[in-house]
Design a protein around this motif. Structure first.
Motif, PDB file in Angstrom:
ATOM      1  N   HIS A  43       0.821  -1.214   0.000  1.00 35.91           N
ATOM      2  CA  HIS A  43       0.000   0.000   0.000  1.00 35.91           C
ATOM      3  C   HIS A  43       0.856   1.265   0.000  1.00 35.91           C
ATOM      4  CE1 HIS A  43      -4.138  -1.442   0.093  1.00 35.91           C
ATOM      5  NE2 HIS A  43      -3.660  -2.498   0.706  1.00 35.91           N
ATOM      6  N   GLN A  44       2.036   1.202   0.586  1.00 36.19           N
ATOM      7  CA  GLN A  44       2.952   2.350   0.493  1.00 36.19           C
ATOM      8  C   GLN A  44       3.303   2.631  -0.969  1.00 36.19           C
ATOM      9  OE1 GLN A  44       6.293   1.284   2.953  1.00 36.19           O
ATOM     10  NE2 GLN A  44       5.097   1.303   4.838  1.00 36.19           N
ATOM     11  N   GLN A  45       3.549   1.557  -1.719  1.00 40.66           N
ATOM     12  CA  GLN A  45       3.880   1.721  -3.144  1.00 40.66           C
ATOM     13  C   GLN A  45       2.674   2.224  -3.940  1.00 40.66           C
ATOM     14  OE1 GLN A  45       6.785   1.678  -4.257  1.00 40.66           O
ATOM     15  NE2 GLN A  45       8.063   0.247  -3.123  1.00 40.66           N
ATOM     16  N   LEU A  46       1.481   1.767  -3.584  1.00 36.72           N
ATOM     17  CA  LEU A  46       0.271   2.268  -4.243  1.00 36.72           C
ATOM     18  C   LEU A  46       0.130   3.772  -4.042  1.00 36.72           C
ATOM     19  CD1 LEU A  46      -2.754  -0.149  -3.611  1.00 36.72           C
ATOM     20  CD2 LEU A  46      -1.537   0.255  -5.748  1.00 36.72           C
ATOM     21  N   ARG A  47       0.359   4.215  -2.799  1.00 38.66           N
ATOM     22  CA  ARG A  47       0.203   5.645  -2.510  1.00 38.66           C
ATOM     23  C   ARG A  47       1.264   6.485  -3.222  1.00 38.66           C
ATOM     24  NH1 ARG A  47      -1.250   3.400   2.489  1.00 38.66           N
ATOM     25  NH2 ARG A  47       0.866   3.566   3.332  1.00 38.66           N
ATOM     26  N   ALA A  48       2.451   5.913  -3.396  1.00 37.60           N
ATOM     27  CA  ALA A  48       3.532   6.658  -4.047  1.00 37.60           C
ATOM     28  C   ALA A  48       3.332   6.769  -5.553  1.00 37.60           C
ATOM     29  CB  ALA A  48       4.870   5.983  -3.752  1.00 37.60           C
ATOM     30  N   TYR A  49       2.675   5.806  -6.148  1.00 37.36           N
ATOM     31  CA  TYR A  49       2.609   5.666  -7.611  1.00 37.36           C
ATOM     32  C   TYR A  49       2.096   6.905  -8.356  1.00 37.36           C
ATOM     33  CZ  TYR A  49       1.545   3.596 -12.164  1.00 37.36           C
ATOM     34  OH  TYR A  49       1.467   3.330 -13.509  1.00 37.36           O
ATOM     35  N   PRO A  50       0.974   7.519  -7.956  1.00 36.57           N
ATOM     36  CA  PRO A  50       0.424   8.615  -8.776  1.00 36.57           C
ATOM     37  C   PRO A  50       1.364   9.804  -8.935  1.00 36.57           C
ATOM     38  CG  PRO A  50      -1.192   7.849  -7.162  1.00 36.57           C
ATOM     39  CD  PRO A  50       0.115   7.225  -6.791  1.00 36.57           C
ATOM     40  N   ASP A  51       2.215  10.063  -7.959  1.00 32.57           N
ATOM     41  CA  ASP A  51       3.086  11.237  -7.999  1.00 32.57           C
ATOM     42  C   ASP A  51       4.462  10.951  -8.597  1.00 32.57           C
ATOM     43  OD1 ASP A  51       1.105  12.797  -6.757  1.00 32.57           O
ATOM     44  OD2 ASP A  51       1.717  12.067  -4.785  1.00 32.57           O
ATOM     45  N   GLN A  52       4.677   9.713  -9.040  1.00 32.52           N
ATOM     46  CA  GLN A  52       5.981   9.369  -9.585  1.00 32.52           C
ATOM     47  C   GLN A  52       6.049   9.692 -11.078  1.00 32.52           C
ATOM     48  OE1 GLN A  52       6.008   5.184  -8.459  1.00 32.52           O
ATOM     49  NE2 GLN A  52       7.476   5.580  -6.819  1.00 32.52           N
ATOM     50  N   PRO A  53       7.238  10.067 -11.579  1.00 32.74           N
ATOM     51  CA  PRO A  53       7.399  10.210 -13.033  1.00 32.74           C
ATOM     52  C   PRO A  53       7.270   8.832 -13.690  1.00 32.74           C
ATOM     53  CG  PRO A  53       9.527  10.384 -11.930  1.00 32.74           C
ATOM     54  CD  PRO A  53       8.490  10.364 -10.846  1.00 32.74           C
ATOM     55  N   LEU A  54       7.001   8.830 -14.985  1.00 31.03           N
ATOM     56  CA  LEU A  54       6.761   7.577 -15.706  1.00 31.03           C
ATOM     57  C   LEU A  54       7.883   6.566 -15.489  1.00 31.03           C
ATOM     58  CD1 LEU A  54       5.153   5.853 -17.684  1.00 31.03           C
ATOM     59  CD2 LEU A  54       6.288   7.081 -19.564  1.00 31.03           C
ATOM     60  N   GLU A  55       9.133   7.028 -15.521  1.00 34.06           N
ATOM     61  CA  GLU A  55      10.268   6.113 -15.372  1.00 34.06           C
ATOM     62  C   GLU A  55      10.197   5.372 -14.027  1.00 34.06           C
ATOM     63  OE1 GLU A  55      10.445   9.257 -16.245  1.00 34.06           O
ATOM     64  OE2 GLU A  55      10.985   9.053 -18.367  1.00 34.06           O
ATOM     65  N   LYS A  56       9.824   6.097 -12.976  1.00 32.42           N
ATOM     66  CA  LYS A  56       9.726   5.476 -11.654  1.00 32.42           C
ATOM     67  C   LYS A  56       8.483   4.600 -11.534  1.00 32.42           C
ATOM     68  CE  LYS A  56      13.436   6.940  -9.601  1.00 32.42           C
ATOM     69  NZ  LYS A  56      14.486   5.945  -9.199  1.00 32.42           N
ATOM     70  N   GLN A  57       7.406   4.990 -12.199  1.00 31.39           N
ATOM     71  CA  GLN A  57       6.202   4.159 -12.183  1.00 31.39           C
ATOM     72  C   GLN A  57       6.482   2.782 -12.777  1.00 31.39           C
ATOM     73  OE1 GLN A  57       3.228   6.531 -14.215  1.00 31.39           O
ATOM     74  NE2 GLN A  57       2.400   7.299 -12.278  1.00 31.39           N
ATOM     75  N   LEU A  58       7.276   2.744 -13.839  1.00 31.63           N
ATOM     76  CA  LEU A  58       7.583   1.467 -14.492  1.00 31.63           C
ATOM     77  C   LEU A  58       8.478   0.589 -13.627  1.00 31.63           C
ATOM     78  CD1 LEU A  58       8.131   2.519 -18.217  1.00 31.63           C
ATOM     79  CD2 LEU A  58       6.051   1.715 -17.099  1.00 31.63           C
ATOM     80  N   GLU A  59       9.120   1.177 -12.630  1.00 31.65           N
ATOM     81  CA  GLU A  59       9.952   0.408 -11.705  1.00 31.65           C
ATOM     82  C   GLU A  59       9.202   0.071 -10.416  1.00 31.65           C
ATOM     83  OE1 GLU A  59      13.584   2.576 -11.132  1.00 31.65           O
ATOM     84  OE2 GLU A  59      13.966   2.740 -13.288  1.00 31.65           O
ATOM     85  N   ASN A  60       8.046   0.659 -10.225  1.00 30.70           N
ATOM     86  CA  ASN A  60       7.259   0.420  -9.019  1.00 30.70           C
ATOM     87  C   ASN A  60       6.625  -0.974  -9.102  1.00 30.70           C
ATOM     88  OD1 ASN A  60       5.143   0.417  -7.030  1.00 30.70           O
ATOM     89  ND2 ASN A  60       5.147   2.651  -7.054  1.00 30.70           N
ATOM     90  N   PRO A  61       6.726  -1.775  -8.046  1.00 29.21           N
ATOM     91  CA  PRO A  61       6.135  -3.124  -8.093  1.00 29.21           C
ATOM     92  C   PRO A  61       4.665  -3.139  -8.459  1.00 29.21           C
ATOM     93  CG  PRO A  61       7.538  -2.894  -6.156  1.00 29.21           C
ATOM     94  CD  PRO A  61       7.462  -1.543  -6.791  1.00 29.21           C
ATOM     95  N   VAL A  62       3.895  -2.119  -8.044  1.00 31.13           N
ATOM     96  CA  VAL A  62       2.450  -2.165  -8.286  1.00 31.13           C
ATOM     97  C   VAL A  62       2.129  -2.061  -9.776  1.00 31.13           C
ATOM     98  CG1 VAL A  62       1.907  -1.268  -5.992  1.00 31.13           C
ATOM     99  CG2 VAL A  62       2.125   0.336  -7.905  1.00 31.13           C
TER     100      VAL A  62
END
Length: 524
Positions: free
Chosen positions: A340-359
């Protein structure tokens, strides 16, 4: 090229790295078969464990990553080796002694000890498919029994007979001298008993497509290599299956890694290109031993899903696949909260970081919003201090902390509250050990109680954390000794939540009452 595809071509997340390796196979053009084939294998010699699920989950992540960087269609086959003979009786089934007379029979010919399916192999296959379906995986299920008996494998089996000498030359180099004397890539199924026989092959007739052998009683038999009359030894079977299906990618555990050159060699001798491989580290039980289907040690998929969400298990599988993982109940709360920490972080991340996010990989790019306004670890502590028997007790605290939340508007939080109650009663409650405070801790707890008793502000987690911090800073060095004291004296645990947040959710007055109980010796 879309922004996502462009970014995915450089993304560091391991599913994208593996997907790019698969794509490189077809730099000069798409595959003749018209699709890229991903495969996972399952040996149904025992009830499916989480490691089996992990192969499908991780392979699916790579498959979806591939679909982000390529327009080539994909398929995923989950292949069950259910024609294997039952080498030993599993320890975790009803009436194991009743299975002993069926040793060496194909798993699809062994009676189901649970009495629900036509065979033990069918039972275990059904369990695996139920788990995979619960996670929404898209896959095609292949049974080795059907694959051999239907004739789908005949062409490759006949090629094995034609190239028998080359295949044997490869295999014999991997065996001890004693084993070389009796080894054959072919294992005949006895025409009368149906058992899988580990006997020397006297003659292979490539033209007729038959093998000749003596059974245990010295009787000579000749049977076709086709139609399910023989099966391949497991190492040749691995490579032959790759050749028969045109597999492009398969992952397997570290215990298979030394066999990779053998699997590849078999595949090449049979005229096909070996797939890309990915070797993952093994899962260990609470004692650091490899989890096993036949032993039933380690967590089952059902057990994890009793105490946590499907997404938390997928998150656990995503993390560091090349690092050995201890798989026990105590990893569940951390997986729930980190997901859930990763879910909350996802919307504010740049695309490059979103693609590295486990969610991103757990949800194939369609990432939901987290409704967990209270962390899972906090729910466990609320269950602990309130001795909750059902989730509604926890909702009493949640509503006060987050009035806008309800089971209807926050279904993931409601589900987590139910998990927390079950987890608390089964694991936390039996292990809780409260202790009395030392003189220094008693002094600090008294001051904290007084400050909270005089509190007239909002139940703000950060402000309350500052109060807790200030009380401890005056007396404890290192400060973590103060927080450990709070957990052990008030919660009966060696670790716990951020304490200001706990007070905010549990209630200031309720925390004062809890401290009073501890000071009066009522918790010990």
């Amino acid at each position: 090229m879309s922004d996502v595809r462009h970014a995915a071509m450089d993304a560091k997340a391991w599913p994208f790295e593996e997907a790019r390796r698969v794509l490189k196979r077809y730099e000069k053009g798409p595959p003749e078969k018209g699709h890229v084939l991903f495969e996972t294998g399952y040996g149904p010699s025992g009830l499916p464990h989480i490691g089996t699920f992990g192969e499908v989950a991780r392979t699916t992540m790579i498959r979806r990553a591939f679909e982000r960087i390529s327009d080539i269609p994909t398929r995923l086959i989950c292949f069950s080796d259910d024609l294997d003979g039952m080498r030993k009786v599993p320890e975790n089934v009803p009436d194991p002694e009743g299975l002993r007379e069926h040793l060496q029979k194909p798993l699809t010919s062994v009676p189901d000890p649970f009495g629900t399916h036509e065979s033990f192999g069918h039972h275990n296959n059904a369990m695996l498919r139920r788990f995979l379906d619960a996670f929404g995986f898209e896959y095609e299920f292949y049974s080795a029994t059907e694959f051999y008996r239907s004739g789908a494998f005949d062409e490759i089996l006949l090629r094995c007979a034609e190239r028998y000498d080359d295949l044997m030359k490869l295999m014999l180099k991997t065996l001890r001298e004693e084993r070389q004397k009796t080894y054959s890539i072919f294992l005949p199924l006895h025409p009368e008993t149906g058992r899988v026989l580990y006997v020397p092959i006297k003659h292979v007739d490539a033209r007729e497509g038959t093998v000749t052998f003596d059974d245990e009683r010295g009787r000579e038999w000749t049977v076709p290599v086709t139609g399910g009359h023989v099966k391949l030894q497991w190492k040749p079977d691995f490579g032959a299956r790759w050749a028969a299906l045109g597999v492009d990618f398969e992952m397997y555990g570290k215990d298979h890694s030394t066999n990779t050159p053998v699997y590849d060699g078999i595949c090449r001798i049979l005229g096909a290109k070996p797939p890309e491989h990915f070797t993952y580290e093994l899962f260990l039980d609470e004692n650091g031993e490899k989890i096993s289907k036949s032993k039933g040690n380690g967590l089952t998929i059902d057990e994890w899903l009793t105490y946590a969400s499907t997404e938390s298990l997928s998150y656990f599988m995503f993390l560091k696949p090349k690092t050995a993982k201890r798989l026990h109940f105590d990893v569940i709360p951390k997986a729930m909260d980190e997901y859930h920490q990763q879910l909350r972080a996802y919307p504010d991340q740049p695309l490059e970081k979103q693609l590295e996010n486990p969610v991103y990989h757990i949800h194939s790019g369609h990432v939901p919003t987290s409704g967990m306004v209270v962390p899972f670890s906090m729910l466990l502590n609320l269950a602990s201090v309130s001795s909750a028997e059902d989730r509604e007790v926890l909702w009493g605290f949640i509503r006060r902390y987050a009035p806008e939340a309800s089971p209807e508007s926050h279904p993931d939080l409601d589900q987590a509250a139910g998990y927390a109650v079950r987890y608390f009663n089964d694991f936390v409650k039996p292990a809780k050990v409260y202790r009395a405070p030392t003189d220094l801790e008693r002094e600090a707890l008294t001051e904290l109680r007084d400050k909270l008793g005089a509190w007239d502000g909002a139940a703000d987690a950060e402000a309350l954390q500052s109060v807790v911090y200030a009380v401890g800073r005056e007396r404890f060095d290192p400060l973590r000794d103060w927080f450990r004291a709070l957990y052990e004296v008030l919660l009966g645990a060696s670790q716990g939540p951020r304490f200001g947040g706990f007070i905010a959710v549990y209630g200031v007055a309720e925390t004062v009452a809890l401290i009073d109980k501890a000071l009066a010796g009522e918790l010990v």
